[in-house]
Design a protein around this motif. Structure first.
Motif, mmCIF file in Angstrom:
data_model
loop_
_atom_site.group_PDB
_atom_site.id
_atom_site.type_symbol
_atom_site.label_atom_id
_atom_site.label_comp_id
_atom_site.label_asym_id
_atom_site.label_seq_id
_atom_site.Cartn_x
_atom_site.Cartn_y
_atom_site.Cartn_z
ATOM 1 N N GLU A 26 0.829 -1.200 0.000
ATOM 2 C CA GLU A 26 0.000 0.000 0.000
ATOM 3 C C GLU A 26 0.872 1.262 0.000
ATOM 4 O O GLU A 26 0.582 2.236 -0.695
ATOM 5 C CB GLU A 26 -0.960 0.013 1.182
ATOM 6 C CG GLU A 26 -1.828 1.252 1.259
ATOM 7 C CD GLU A 26 -2.693 1.496 0.017
ATOM 8 O OE1 GLU A 26 -3.049 2.671 -0.208
ATOM 9 O OE2 GLU A 26 -3.002 0.548 -0.723
ATOM 10 N N SER A 27 1.957 1.241 0.760
ATOM 11 C CA SER A 27 2.875 2.379 0.773
ATOM 12 C C SER A 27 3.495 2.608 -0.608
ATOM 13 O O SER A 27 3.638 3.748 -1.050
ATOM 14 C CB SER A 27 3.991 2.161 1.805
ATOM 15 O OG SER A 27 3.458 2.135 3.103
ATOM 16 N N ILE A 28 3.848 1.536 -1.287
ATOM 17 C CA ILE A 28 4.415 1.635 -2.636
ATOM 18 C C ILE A 28 3.387 2.261 -3.579
ATOM 19 O O ILE A 28 3.709 3.150 -4.378
ATOM 20 C CB ILE A 28 4.866 0.253 -3.157
ATOM 21 C CG1 ILE A 28 6.023 -0.299 -2.311
ATOM 22 C CG2 ILE A 28 5.233 0.321 -4.641
ATOM 23 C CD1 ILE A 28 7.309 0.483 -2.422
ATOM 24 N N ARG A 29 2.125 1.829 -3.491
ATOM 25 C CA ARG A 29 1.079 2.400 -4.349
ATOM 26 C C ARG A 29 0.921 3.902 -4.092
ATOM 27 O O ARG A 29 0.802 4.695 -5.022
ATOM 28 C CB ARG A 29 -0.254 1.680 -4.118
ATOM 29 C CG ARG A 29 -0.349 0.349 -4.846
ATOM 30 C CD ARG A 29 -1.755 -0.202 -4.831
ATOM 31 N NE ARG A 29 -2.173 -0.665 -3.510
ATOM 32 C CZ ARG A 29 -1.863 -1.842 -2.986
ATOM 33 N NH1 ARG A 29 -1.103 -2.692 -3.667
ATOM 34 N NH2 ARG A 29 -2.292 -2.187 -1.795
ATOM 35 N N VAL A 30 0.935 4.301 -2.821
ATOM 36 C CA VAL A 30 0.802 5.716 -2.473
ATOM 37 C C VAL A 30 1.985 6.516 -3.023
ATOM 38 O O VAL A 30 1.806 7.585 -3.611
ATOM 39 C CB VAL A 30 0.681 5.903 -0.941
ATOM 40 C CG1 VAL A 30 0.819 7.365 -0.551
ATOM 41 C CG2 VAL A 30 -0.640 5.335 -0.432
ATOM 42 N N LEU A 31 3.196 5.999 -2.837
ATOM 43 C CA LEU A 31 4.386 6.698 -3.343
ATOM 44 C C LEU A 31 4.336 6.883 -4.862
ATOM 45 O O LEU A 31 4.653 7.953 -5.382
ATOM 46 C CB LEU A 31 5.659 5.948 -2.959
ATOM 47 C CG LEU A 31 6.070 6.065 -1.498
ATOM 48 C CD1 LEU A 31 7.182 5.074 -1.189
ATOM 49 C CD2 LEU A 31 6.506 7.471 -1.177
ATOM 50 N N LYS A 32 3.924 5.843 -5.572
ATOM 51 C CA LYS A 32 3.839 5.939 -7.030
ATOM 52 C C LYS A 32 2.794 6.976 -7.441
ATOM 53 O O LYS A 32 3.018 7.765 -8.359
ATOM 54 C CB LYS A 32 3.498 4.577 -7.629
ATOM 55 C CG LYS A 32 4.655 3.603 -7.601
ATOM 56 C CD LYS A 32 4.245 2.265 -8.177
ATOM 57 C CE LYS A 32 5.391 1.288 -8.186
ATOM 58 N NZ LYS A 32 4.993 -0.031 -8.715
ATOM 59 N N ARG A 33 1.665 6.982 -6.757
ATOM 60 C CA ARG A 33 0.604 7.936 -7.085
ATOM 61 C C ARG A 33 1.072 9.371 -6.837
ATOM 62 O O ARG A 33 0.894 10.254 -7.670
ATOM 63 C CB ARG A 33 -0.658 7.625 -6.273
ATOM 64 C CG ARG A 33 -1.850 8.479 -6.689
ATOM 65 C CD ARG A 33 -3.126 8.124 -5.954
ATOM 66 N NE ARG A 33 -3.035 8.532 -4.559
ATOM 67 C CZ ARG A 33 -3.084 7.698 -3.517
ATOM 68 N NH1 ARG A 33 -3.218 6.404 -3.712
ATOM 69 N NH2 ARG A 33 -3.006 8.149 -2.293
ATOM 70 N N VAL A 34 1.720 9.606 -5.709
ATOM 71 C CA VAL A 34 2.217 10.938 -5.382
ATOM 72 C C VAL A 34 3.309 11.364 -6.359
ATOM 73 O O VAL A 34 3.332 12.505 -6.820
ATOM 74 C CB VAL A 34 2.719 10.990 -3.921
ATOM 75 C CG1 VAL A 34 3.454 12.283 -3.640
ATOM 76 C CG2 VAL A 34 1.563 10.801 -2.951
ATOM 77 N N ALA A 35 4.214 10.451 -6.694
ATOM 78 C CA ALA A 35 5.319 10.782 -7.603
ATOM 79 C C ALA A 35 4.790 11.239 -8.964
ATOM 80 O O ALA A 35 5.329 12.164 -9.567
ATOM 81 C CB ALA A 35 6.243 9.582 -7.766
ATOM 82 N N LYS A 36 3.717 10.623 -9.436
ATOM 83 C CA LYS A 36 3.138 11.013 -10.726
ATOM 84 C C LYS A 36 2.641 12.452 -10.713
ATOM 85 O O LYS A 36 2.633 13.119 -11.748
ATOM 86 C CB LYS A 36 1.987 10.081 -11.092
ATOM 87 C CG LYS A 36 2.416 8.699 -11.498
ATOM 88 C CD LYS A 36 1.192 7.843 -11.781
ATOM 89 C CE LYS A 36 1.568 6.395 -11.949
ATOM 90 N NZ LYS A 36 0.386 5.551 -12.167
#
Length: 118
Positions: A26-36
């Motif tokens: 879940e943390s990885i998904r959040v980081l990817k979303r924010v990075a975009k």
């Protein structure tokens, strides 16, 4: 190109085996979303080469613990720098060297010292 982004702090017990330190999906998904939202370079089609997790040594007061371990003559620690370890590493190394060689350290060392422990 290579880029690393980090975040999503959580408290957890440090396992004995480093191979057991794995990222939270879940943390990885959040980081990817924010990075975009920060850069188009993190959009669709970006090849992810690694997903990692790590533990940062942190103290309750956010000050590193540097000094001789009470009751263990000649045993020194320098930990708890949080994400500032790379920045503060050279000054910490100098302070520990002074402690080992001279038995005392400069005033700089005292600004790092955590009053809670040592």
């Amino acid at each position: 190109e290579r880029c690393t982004y980090a975040g999503c702090l959580a408290e957890a017990e440090v396992p004995d085996d480093p191979q057991q330190v794995v990222p939270n999906p879940e943390s990885i998904r959040v980081l990817k979303r924010v990075a975009k939202t920060v850069s188009s370079h993190f959009g669709e089609g970006v090849r992810v080469t690694a997903e990692q997790a790590c533990f940062l040594p942190c103290t309750d007061d956010s000050a590193p613990v540097i000094g001789e371990v009470p009751g263990v003559k000649g045993c020194y620690v320098a930990t708890g720098h949080n994400c500032w370890g790379i920045l503060n590493g050279p000054a910490t190394g100098a302070a520990v060297a002074e402690l080992v060689v001279d038995g005392r350290a400069s005033r700089l060392y005292h600004s790092f010292q955590s009053g809670q422990i040592f």
